[in-house]
Design a protein around this motif. Structure first.
Motif, PDB file in Angstrom:
ATOM      1  N   HIS A  25       0.796  -1.227   0.000  1.00 24.19           N
ATOM      2  CA  HIS A  25       0.000   0.000   0.000  1.00 24.19           C
ATOM      3  C   HIS A  25       0.826   1.273   0.000  1.00 24.19           C
ATOM      4  O   HIS A  25       0.344   2.336   0.393  1.00 24.19           O
ATOM      5  CB  HIS A  25      -0.985  -0.021   1.172  1.00 24.19           C
ATOM      6  CG  HIS A  25      -2.030  -1.081   1.020  1.00 24.19           C
ATOM      7  ND1 HIS A  25      -3.192  -0.894   0.321  1.00 24.19           N
ATOM      8  CD2 HIS A  25      -2.037  -2.377   1.424  1.00 24.19           C
ATOM      9  CE1 HIS A  25      -3.901  -2.015   0.326  1.00 24.19           C
ATOM     10  NE2 HIS A  25      -3.214  -2.944   0.996  1.00 24.19           N
ATOM     11  N   CYS A  68      -7.644   0.510  -5.098  1.00 22.62           N
ATOM     12  CA  CYS A  68      -7.525   0.090  -3.697  1.00 22.62           C
ATOM     13  C   CYS A  68      -8.691   0.677  -2.906  1.00 22.62           C
ATOM     14  O   CYS A  68      -8.959   1.875  -3.007  1.00 22.62           O
ATOM     15  CB  CYS A  68      -6.207   0.572  -3.090  1.00 22.62           C
ATOM     16  SG  CYS A  68      -6.141   0.343  -1.289  1.00 22.62           S
ATOM     17  N   HIS A 110      -7.017   3.470  -0.566  1.00 25.52           N
ATOM     18  CA  HIS A 110      -6.211   4.580  -1.078  1.00 25.52           C
ATOM     19  C   HIS A 110      -6.419   4.881  -2.556  1.00 25.52           C
ATOM     20  O   HIS A 110      -5.761   5.742  -3.098  1.00 25.52           O
ATOM     21  CB  HIS A 110      -4.723   4.253  -0.903  1.00 25.52           C
ATOM     22  CG  HIS A 110      -4.380   3.739   0.455  1.00 25.52           C
ATOM     23  ND1 HIS A 110      -4.016   2.445   0.696  1.00 25.52           N
ATOM     24  CD2 HIS A 110      -4.382   4.352   1.640  1.00 25.52           C
ATOM     25  CE1 HIS A 110      -3.779   2.287   1.987  1.00 25.52           C
ATOM     26  NE2 HIS A 110      -3.994   3.417   2.590  1.00 25.52           N
ATOM     27  N   CYS A 130      -2.718   3.633  -4.577  1.00 23.80           N
ATOM     28  CA  CYS A 130      -1.466   3.113  -4.010  1.00 23.80           C
ATOM     29  C   CYS A 130      -0.935   2.032  -4.963  1.00 23.80           C
ATOM     30  O   CYS A 130      -1.536   1.753  -6.005  1.00 23.80           O
ATOM     31  CB  CYS A 130      -1.704   2.545  -2.607  1.00 23.80           C
ATOM     32  SG  CYS A 130      -2.740   1.082  -2.630  1.00 23.80           S
TER      33      CYS A 130
HETATM   34 ZN   LIG Z   1      -3.895   0.776  -0.733  1.00 27.80          ZN
END
Ligand SMILES: [Zn+2]
Ligand SMILES: Nc1ncnc2c1ncn2[C@@H]1O[C@H](COP(=O)(O)OP(=O)(O)O)[C@@H](O)[C@H]1O
Ligand SMILES: Nc1ncnc2c1ncn2[C@@H]1O[C@H](COP(=O)(O)OP(=O)(O)O)[C@@H](O)[C@H]1O
Ligand SMILES: [Zn+2]
Lengths: 289, 289
Positions: A152, A167, A170, A173
């Motif tokens: 990540h 993700c 995020h 990432c």
């Molecule tokens: Zn992530």
């Protein structure tokens, strides 16, 4: 006799074997809800007299032995597996001591003991449904405040890439930009169905090289092992190596590609063999690592 | 009696002390060319009967004991210090065994043994003329293929920041965006002369938090110690902690700021005390770590 489980998002591999890493029997069980999968797992081990069990599991996991929920799979979105007391369940069912670590730490442990990472400070990265990594440093698996979450980390965008990322935490990432499902989502085609000259690979190489560069600058591994479905594209290995060099701007002196960024020496068995060797540690009284 | 050198870009600190980390005498010598500085260093130690010497040095260094240039400062732009055989020179002059590591590894070692990192997997980061970091994991200092170069990781640009960056290798890596000289270059004012509400700090917090986030995801340290001139700005500590949390988007559970991201427990002595304890390792026959 030792027992081992490699618990993955799509399947469980269960095996019994000896302390030298020879597997005597193994089966695969699909990962459904725990109430379906776990009884089949227990059934398998009931046929053998195992004296210790090693588990390498998908996560996130609670690996803090002082915690009330030690040995649990914690906050996974996978139906039924959130807050599942994995260690406790197996201990009770089989009445044996259980060693527990992440899937990638089991894999890097297998590779460190028997595979491509033998004797090296090494890093194992899987690029599949998710992206994760485990490391062995100074002969020990890397743990800390919690287990690392190397999948990540944040990267710089490739200027040609407008994909928002995949993700759930995020968006963009490493995992959100370069996992198998993010390739599928970005191009509408699965990785295994893309030709070698598809522009997907330029992005994939760029992102994986950026990640490796960060890992190298921070951990300085002597050997980098890359596995998982996406890395079946073997043309990626030398290209990633060149891209790491290019990005580092002459700052790093790297060993040649073929000995530095490599496929798993144990093929698909890194994780299950590593889990078996986790069980061995219990026998020598080394449970805390 | 043990001897220690903390070799920095502006000054050498030399000390003698005992195995418990008590310093009995210390001096500072300006870092000029080796022909001027080193004789003064040797002169100091000649007054004492040291049985081993520990050195924590600015780099880059050759730490590979199998290499022909082990114990050298290698490719530094610092006049006179390129390819300087540091270990050999001191060994010959003082006729004692010498332990050798990076300045930041010496500092993290001091903090791990006696300071804010006592007993923890910990990371020491200096934000000064350069940015560098050292780590202790499982009671050992982190080494690998070479020593880590955590100051040169790549970050995402803050949208307000148009400064091209000041790293001679990468321009806008962490060091190029957030070191003391890069602050000076971007704003035309030295860090120590900027008020607490100057916009410089918003960028500084953002970049240092990004770096910490990468370190946390990859190394998972239990304690992060931040030193160096720029971190004298103590308002940065809680702000960096909040920014790491914000950037991680709830993905990480961090200990509270005051116990997780902290100033060195040994003040300015982390490096020299760590170097002294490097010398101690020789006595117990543990030279290889
Ligand atoms: Zn992530
Ligand atoms: N030969 C291939 N080339 C590129 N991508 C592949 C290939 N084989 C599988 N994948 C992708 O890898 C992902 C599955 O990863 P895998 O490591 O096999 O399983 P998991 O991560 O679930 O254990 C899928 O997204 C799939 O599209
Ligand atoms: N109080 C302060 N606030 C902000 N920056 C500072 C402060 N004191 C020193 N600096 C900056 O830190 C850098 C020097 O770092 P320092 O750690 O003292 O030395 P070095 O890294 O050379 O060992 C300089 O660029 C200086 O401008
Ligand atoms: Zn740089």
């Amino acid at each position: 006799m030792l027992g081992a489980i490699e618990a993955g998002g799509t399947k469980f591999v269960c095996a019994v074997g000896n302390e030298d890493g020879q597997m005597l029997e193994r089966i695969q069980i699909p990962t459904e809800i725990p109430e379906k999968t776990i009884p089949m797992v227990i059934e398998f081990f009931k046929n053998y007299k195992v004296r210790a069990l090693g588990i390498g599991s998908f996560g996130p996991l609670d690996l803090n032995e002082k915690s009330d929920t030690y040995g649990y799979i914690t906050s996974t979105p996978k139906p039924g597996w959130g807050n599942f007391p994995f260690v406790e369940t197996m201990k009770k069912a089989l009445n044996v001591p259980v060693a527990f670590d992440t899937d990638v730490n089991a894999a890097v442990w297998g590779e460190f003991l028997f595979g491509a990472g033998k004797g090296f400070n090494c890093l194992y990265i899987t690029v599949g449904t998710g992206i994760g990594a485990g490391a062995v440093i100074g002969g020990k698996r890397l743990h800390g405040l919690s287990h690392p979450e190397m999948g990540h980390i944040f990267l710089r965008r490739h200027p040609k890439d407008k994909f928002e990322g995949f993700c759930p935490y995020h968006k963009d990432c490493l995992e959100g930009l370069a996992s198998g499902p993010s390739i599928k989502k970005r191009w509408g085609i699965k990785g295994e169905d893309l030709l070698e000259d598809h522009p997907a690979w330029e992005l994939e190489i760029h992102y994986l090289a950026q990640a490796l560069l960060q890992y190298i600058l921070i951990l300085s591994p002597e050997k980098i092992i890359m596995g998982g479905g996406v890395m079946k594209q073997s043309h990626l290995f030398p290209s990633i190596h060149s891209e790491v060099k290019r990005l580092s701007k002459g700052f790093l002196t790297l060993p040649p590609s073929e000995i530095y960024i490599v496929a798993p020496g144990l093929g698909d068995d890194s994780g299950i063999l590593g889990a078996l060797m986790l069980a061995k540690e219990i026998n020598v009284g080394n449970l805390t690592n």
